[in-house]
Design an enzyme around this catalytic site. Sequence first.
Site, PDB file in Angstrom:
ATOM      1  N   ASP A  17       0.678  -1.158  -0.243  1.00 18.59           N
ATOM      2  CA  ASP A  17      -0.052  -0.066   0.053  1.00 18.59           C
ATOM      3  C   ASP A  17       1.075   0.971   0.031  1.00 18.59           C
ATOM      4  O   ASP A  17       0.268   2.851  -0.475  1.00 18.59           O
ATOM      5  CB  ASP A  17      -0.590  -0.258   1.054  1.00 18.59           C
ATOM      6  N   GLU A 274       1.805  -6.271  -5.310  1.00 17.45           N
ATOM      7  CA  GLU A 274       1.284  -5.789  -6.693  1.00 17.45           C
ATOM      8  C   GLU A 274       2.652  -5.130  -6.126  1.00 17.45           C
ATOM      9  O   GLU A 274       3.622  -5.241  -7.734  1.00 17.45           O
ATOM     10  CB  GLU A 274       0.304  -4.817  -5.858  1.00 17.45           C
TER      11      GLU A 274
HETATM   12  O1  TRH Z   1       4.680  -6.203   0.861  1.00 18.89           O
HETATM   13  P1  TRH Z   1       3.249  -7.002  -0.111  1.00 18.89           P
HETATM   14  O2  TRH Z   1       3.285  -8.183   0.128  1.00 18.89           O
HETATM   15  O3  TRH Z   1       2.728  -6.043  -0.317  1.00 18.89           O
HETATM   16  C1  TRH Z   1       0.842  -6.469  -0.505  1.00 18.89           C
HETATM   17  C2  TRH Z   1       0.445  -5.875  -1.860  1.00 18.89           C
HETATM   18  O4  TRH Z   1       0.512  -4.645  -1.954  1.00 18.89           O
HETATM   19  C3  TRH Z   1      -0.926  -6.483  -1.713  1.00 18.89           C
HETATM   20  O5  TRH Z   1      -1.914  -6.059  -3.039  1.00 18.89           O
HETATM   21  C4  TRH Z   1      -1.483  -5.861  -0.786  1.00 18.89           C
HETATM   22  O6  TRH Z   1      -2.803  -6.090  -0.941  1.00 18.89           O
HETATM   23  C5  TRH Z   1      -1.395  -6.576   0.658  1.00 18.89           C
HETATM   24  O7  TRH Z   1       0.479  -5.692   0.214  1.00 18.89           O
HETATM   25  C6  TRH Z   1      -2.156  -5.588   1.856  1.00 18.89           C
HETATM   26  O8  TRH Z   1       4.065  -6.835  -2.141  1.00 18.89           O
HETATM   27  P2  TRH Z   1       4.463  -5.429  -2.363  1.00 18.89           P
HETATM   28  O9  TRH Z   1       3.184  -5.247  -2.611  1.00 18.89           O
HETATM   29  O10 TRH Z   1       5.175  -6.255  -3.664  1.00 18.89           O
HETATM   30  O11 TRH Z   1       5.216  -4.299  -1.906  1.00 18.89           O
HETATM   31  C7  TRH Z   1       6.179  -4.344  -1.041  1.00 18.89           C
HETATM   32  C8  TRH Z   1       6.979  -3.715  -1.399  1.00 18.89           C
HETATM   33  O12 TRH Z   1       8.296  -3.308  -0.584  1.00 18.89           O
HETATM   34  C9  TRH Z   1       7.582  -2.878  -2.209  1.00 18.89           C
HETATM   35  O13 TRH Z   1       7.548  -1.157  -3.050  1.00 18.89           O
HETATM   36  C10 TRH Z   1       8.774  -3.283  -2.840  1.00 18.89           C
HETATM   37  C11 TRH Z   1       9.801  -2.820  -1.104  1.00 18.89           C
HETATM   38  N1  TRH Z   1      10.568  -3.149  -0.648  1.00 18.89           N
HETATM   39  C12 TRH Z   1      11.165  -2.508  -0.312  1.00 18.89           C
HETATM   40  O14 TRH Z   1      11.654  -1.257  -0.686  1.00 18.89           O
HETATM   41  N2  TRH Z   1      12.921  -3.269   0.361  1.00 18.89           N
HETATM   42  C13 TRH Z   1      12.435  -3.962   0.173  1.00 18.89           C
HETATM   43  O15 TRH Z   1      13.767  -4.505   0.652  1.00 18.89           O
HETATM   44  C14 TRH Z   1      11.951  -5.492  -0.607  1.00 18.89           C
HETATM   45  C15 TRH Z   1      11.815  -6.905  -0.309  1.00 18.89           C
HETATM   46  C16 TRH Z   1      10.465  -4.570  -0.220  1.00 18.89           C
END
Ligand code: TRH
Length: 380
Positions: A17, A274
């Site tokens: 989010d 996402e």
């Molecule tokens: O963290 P998520 O599982 O987020 C999820 C999805 O958005 C899902 O649709 C939603 O319903 C739920 O949250 C509430 O996976 P996502 O979307 O890939 O988000 C991870 C974020 O973290 C992304 O912006 C990348 C960031 N990130 C970092 O900044 N540093 C890191 O080391 C890693 C592994 C990720």
Amino acid sequence: MARTWDIFCSVVDNFGDIGVCWRLARELSSGLGQSVRLWVDDLASFHRICHAVDPVRTSQHVGGVEIRDWNTPFPQVAPADIVIEGFGARLPDACIEAMVSRSPHPVWINLEYLSAENWVEGCHKLPSPHPSLPLVKYFFFPGFTSVTGGLLMERSLVQTRDAFQGDPAAIAAFWRSLGISPPDGEAVRVSLFCYDNAALPSLVEAWRTGSLPVVCVVPEGAALAQLSRITGQSVVPGLRVRLDRLVIQAIPFIELDQYDRLLWACDLNFVRGEDSFVRAQHAARPMIWQAYPQKEGAHLRKVSAFLERYAGALAPDIRSAYCVMTEAWNRESADVGRAWAALWPHRKALAAHARDWAERLASGGNLAIELAKFCEDRLK
Ligand code: TRH
């Protein structure tokens, strides 16, 4: 035209989010010259993806965006021209009342989750009049086709990515910045970001006994915790664990822009949810996606819909291997190890396809631009 924007982000769980809302806010501000105020109810999570954010300050400016701690009671502020609720974040009543009093009323948008499913095209931009107030909310859907809102992508992305991927010294410096010695040329460099997945032991076993060495870089989180259970030792950030042909390299959770570099530096990325899912596609490298698990397997429909779009242009045998692997990963099946062994011999074709796909996305719809156009039309 420069407009004012209020973006409301409620962090339900994880980082998706805030990852999406922060990217959108940054792009509207620095890419499109808009004046953006971002309301976030969990600054501690925000701080983890962007260290410049101070989790205890109620108001601050970072990267041209005004960031406000979104807590009760909601302060008396005049709403912006455009009000975005990220993923159905419920706006404070005081804010809705102020929107009613404002003339003209702000354009009110609910920014939805990304899905490759066809129904999205029919729902994109649909108005939803408020049941009792003179306000209309519009649903805005990101997506993969020209009938949807497109994907988030900063204008400088392709240039920055290509410069990095074409510069071995920059890549080596990046590995060193993570405290990792650059993986040797023969090894398959994989990043792993996933939810708890019952298929992970099978994948680890395939990597451990495979024909090629694998270096698996794992940021702190669910995957690392699971790897600790699988290996029977505490795999903490900074630790390097060798299991025959597999090296597990644990790293801390890194900032958003560093995470992009990790995706750009690897030969293949396991991503989830996402935002990392979209960024891995923009990385122009092969990727395996784990959808956010939902009740009654609803996420599996999302996976199939994406595979239909993404894998359609692959040769039939490679497409089949790719779909089998992705589906097994999402079904958390013990067949994942076998699926990996069948998939990776196609790495050259997968890499070429990932580049073509990224080019296609780069010439498709840009979410921040599409959103700004849609709102501008309503404000005229
Ligand atoms: O963290 P998520 O599982 O987020 C999820 C999805 O958005 C899902 O649709 C939603 O319903 C739920 O949250 C509430 O996976 P996502 O979307 O890939 O988000 C991870 C974020 O973290 C992304 O912006 C990348 C960031 N990130 C970092 O900044 N540093 C890191 O080391 C890693 C592994 C990720």
